[in-house]
Scaffold this motif. Structure first.
Motif, mmCIF file in Angstrom:
data_model
loop_
_atom_site.group_PDB
_atom_site.id
_atom_site.type_symbol
_atom_site.label_atom_id
_atom_site.label_comp_id
_atom_site.label_asym_id
_atom_site.label_seq_id
_atom_site.Cartn_x
_atom_site.Cartn_y
_atom_site.Cartn_z
ATOM 1 N N GLY A 1 -2.049 25.179 19.312
ATOM 2 C CA GLY A 1 -2.875 24.445 20.059
ATOM 3 C C GLY A 1 -4.517 24.014 19.537
ATOM 4 O O GLY A 1 -4.993 23.190 19.492
ATOM 5 N N ASP A 2 -4.719 25.275 18.698
ATOM 6 C CA ASP A 2 -6.094 25.375 18.251
ATOM 7 C C ASP A 2 -6.157 25.483 16.806
ATOM 8 O O ASP A 2 -7.017 25.414 16.034
ATOM 9 C CB ASP A 2 -6.582 26.593 18.753
ATOM 10 C CG ASP A 2 -6.799 26.673 20.270
ATOM 11 O OD1 ASP A 2 -6.966 25.674 20.781
ATOM 12 O OD2 ASP A 2 -6.709 27.674 20.854
ATOM 13 N N LEU B 1 10.637 23.792 12.969
ATOM 14 C CA LEU B 1 10.961 23.560 11.598
ATOM 15 C C LEU B 1 11.320 24.776 10.966
ATOM 16 O O LEU B 1 10.892 25.909 11.104
ATOM 17 C CB LEU B 1 9.687 22.926 10.775
ATOM 18 C CG LEU B 1 8.984 21.503 11.525
ATOM 19 C CD1 LEU B 1 7.712 21.493 10.719
ATOM 20 C CD2 LEU B 1 10.106 20.503 11.234
ATOM 21 N N SER B 2 12.321 24.807 9.850
ATOM 22 C CA SER B 2 12.893 25.681 9.113
ATOM 23 C C SER B 2 11.837 26.026 8.070
ATOM 24 O O SER B 2 10.958 25.433 7.805
ATOM 25 C CB SER B 2 14.137 25.585 8.447
ATOM 26 O OG SER B 2 13.803 24.453 7.385
ATOM 27 N N ALA B 3 12.129 27.449 7.621
ATOM 28 C CA ALA B 3 10.892 27.639 6.689
ATOM 29 C C ALA B 3 10.938 26.940 5.440
ATOM 30 O O ALA B 3 9.838 26.654 4.772
ATOM 31 C CB ALA B 3 11.260 29.462 6.257
ATOM 32 N N THR C 1 5.000 24.662 16.812
ATOM 33 C CA THR C 1 5.463 23.559 17.743
ATOM 34 C C THR C 1 6.732 23.313 17.545
ATOM 35 O O THR C 1 7.432 23.348 16.620
ATOM 36 C CB THR C 1 4.660 22.374 17.192
ATOM 37 O OG1 THR C 1 3.231 22.362 17.205
ATOM 38 C CG2 THR C 1 5.021 21.194 18.071
ATOM 39 N N ALA C 2 7.325 23.194 18.854
ATOM 40 C CA ALA C 2 8.873 23.202 19.039
ATOM 41 C C ALA C 2 9.126 21.769 19.540
ATOM 42 O O ALA C 2 8.193 21.157 20.101
ATOM 43 C CB ALA C 2 9.564 24.203 19.904
ATOM 44 N N HIS C 3 10.242 21.249 19.317
ATOM 45 C CA HIS C 3 10.572 19.894 19.599
ATOM 46 C C HIS C 3 10.730 19.792 21.196
ATOM 47 O O HIS C 3 11.241 20.841 21.746
ATOM 48 C CB HIS C 3 12.078 19.677 19.153
ATOM 49 C CG HIS C 3 12.450 17.975 19.276
ATOM 50 N ND1 HIS C 3 12.750 17.694 20.319
ATOM 51 C CD2 HIS C 3 12.489 16.993 18.208
ATOM 52 C CE1 HIS C 3 12.990 16.287 20.435
ATOM 53 N NE2 HIS C 3 12.650 15.948 19.254
ATOM 54 N N PRO C 4 10.130 18.981 21.757
ATOM 55 C CA PRO C 4 9.961 18.939 23.340
ATOM 56 C C PRO C 4 11.289 18.961 24.234
ATOM 57 O O PRO C 4 11.216 19.154 25.105
ATOM 58 C CB PRO C 4 9.123 17.600 23.509
ATOM 59 C CG PRO C 4 9.346 16.880 22.272
ATOM 60 C CD PRO C 4 9.433 17.660 21.373
ATOM 61 N N GLU C 5 12.214 18.538 23.484
ATOM 62 C CA GLU C 5 13.596 18.419 24.027
ATOM 63 C C GLU C 5 14.654 19.464 23.744
ATOM 64 O O GLU C 5 15.219 20.109 24.467
ATOM 65 C CB GLU C 5 14.250 17.040 23.808
ATOM 66 C CG GLU C 5 13.310 15.819 24.494
ATOM 67 C CD GLU C 5 14.056 14.523 24.214
ATOM 68 O OE1 GLU C 5 15.252 14.431 23.693
ATOM 69 O OE2 GLU C 5 13.540 13.401 24.628
ATOM 70 N N SER C 6 14.855 19.521 22.567
ATOM 71 C CA SER C 6 15.806 20.522 21.947
ATOM 72 C C SER C 6 15.232 22.046 21.602
ATOM 73 O O SER C 6 16.005 22.882 21.623
ATOM 74 C CB SER C 6 16.304 20.105 20.592
ATOM 75 O OG SER C 6 15.180 20.226 19.563
#
Length: 316
Positions: free
Chosen positions: A59-60, A79-81, A70-75
């Motif tokens: 967020g900041d 993101l992988s390293a 950040t995670a995908h809003p549905e799944s």
């Protein structure tokens, strides 16, 4: 290391596959070392950011924080390293030469035309006032500064060309027959200097070509510094906002004058950039204390063909 990998990629594109092991053996070895250095450098930054207290959250934080948090809003997938590493390297490669090149050209012209620099500086002073750190909306209000950047990108687009493939047999412009699968290369600098579009003074630096009325009166697809179509630069808005912010800060803090005897020379590496550009800067009386107090010569972007029209070599 980054420049080394880019140079290798360009050489690799013009060497036939069977000859690569023979002609590029040493270069390939150095490229592997350069890639390893890039990967380790980025991985070290990511490790530090993942450490306790290293980040501020999606967020900041900055772009890296967002990619990590950040995670995908549905799944719910993150993101992988490896994906994060590649994104960071892409930002580094795609963002460093292009934005710095555009800024360097803009500064060159502002130093040559003090009346235009004064106009841009007056806008910065009026819009930003005494704000120590201008906010996003304040940057977006620098409309004349943005026109300065657009005009610099018109004369010297950092991406020198883009290409198109014919989907079917056709006649290009009613003149040139093209078979399906044939390619056309558009030299962006020539597109941006076409007198039929930009007028008889197309070689002249004039930011007012990009005021709202002038833009509306021009045919579409005549200004393409970021490419075009689905594969146009994904970072366009990021780059323009970043460049406007930096140019505004420089105008706010410094007076610019040309280095005596300097003549603009342009080199094409991955992008177009000035060769050995030097400017003289003087801290403004009203600027912050972080700027130099005495005149100095400041080198800009590295890297030689003559200036002016890329084909005729007309000087500026």
């Amino acid at each position: 290391a980054m420049v080394g990998t880019l140079t290798y990629a360009q050489r690799r594109n013009v060497v036939p596959d069977p000859l690569v092991p023979v002609l590029l053996r040493g270069a390939a070895r150095q490229n592997r070392a350069d890639m390893a250095f890039l990967v380790e450098t980025v991985d070290a930054v990511v490790r530090a950011r993942r450490s306790p207290g290293g980040g501020r959250g999606a967020g900041d934080g900055d772009l890296l924080d967002r990619m990590l948090e950040t995670a995908h809003p549905e799944s719910g997938e993150r993101l992988s390293a490896e994906n994060v590493r590649r994104q960071v390297i892409t930002f580094l490669v795609a963002g460093h030469e292009t934005t710095s090149g555009a800024l360097s050209f803009a500064l060159h012209y502002l130093a040559r035309y003090p009346d235009l620099a004064a106009r841009a500086r007056a806008e910065v002073d009026r819009v930003w006032g005494d704000a120590a750190r201008p906010g996003y909306e304040q940057v977006a209000k620098l409309r004349y500064v943005r026109r300065v950047l657009d005009e610099a990108l018109r004369l010297w687009p950092t991406a020198p060309a883009f290409s198109r493939e014919a989907r079917e047999d056709t006649v290009l412009g009613g003149v040139h027959p093209m078979r399906r699968g044939a390619w056309a290369l558009v030299l962006t600098s020539m597109l941006h200097r076409d007198p039929e579009v930009w007028g008889a003074d197309a070689e002249r630096f004039d930011p007012d070509r990009f005021d709202a009325a002038a833009v509306r009166g021009r045919a579409p697809h005549t200004f393409k510094p970021f490419g075009t179509g689905a594969r146009a630069c994904i970072g366009r808005q990021f780059a323009l906002h970043e460049a406007t912010l930096v140019l505004g800060l420089l105008l706010r803090r410094y007076e610019l004058t040309p280095e005596p005897g300097y003549r603009l020379r342009v080199v094409e590496r991955l992008t177009l950039m000035p060769d050995g550009l030097r400017l003289r800067v003087r801290r403004r009386a009203s600027a912050g204390t972080d700027a130099p107090r005495t005149p100095s010569s400041a080198p800009s972007s590295p890297s030689s063909p003559p200036s002016g029209c890329p084909v005729t070599g007309a000087g500026e």
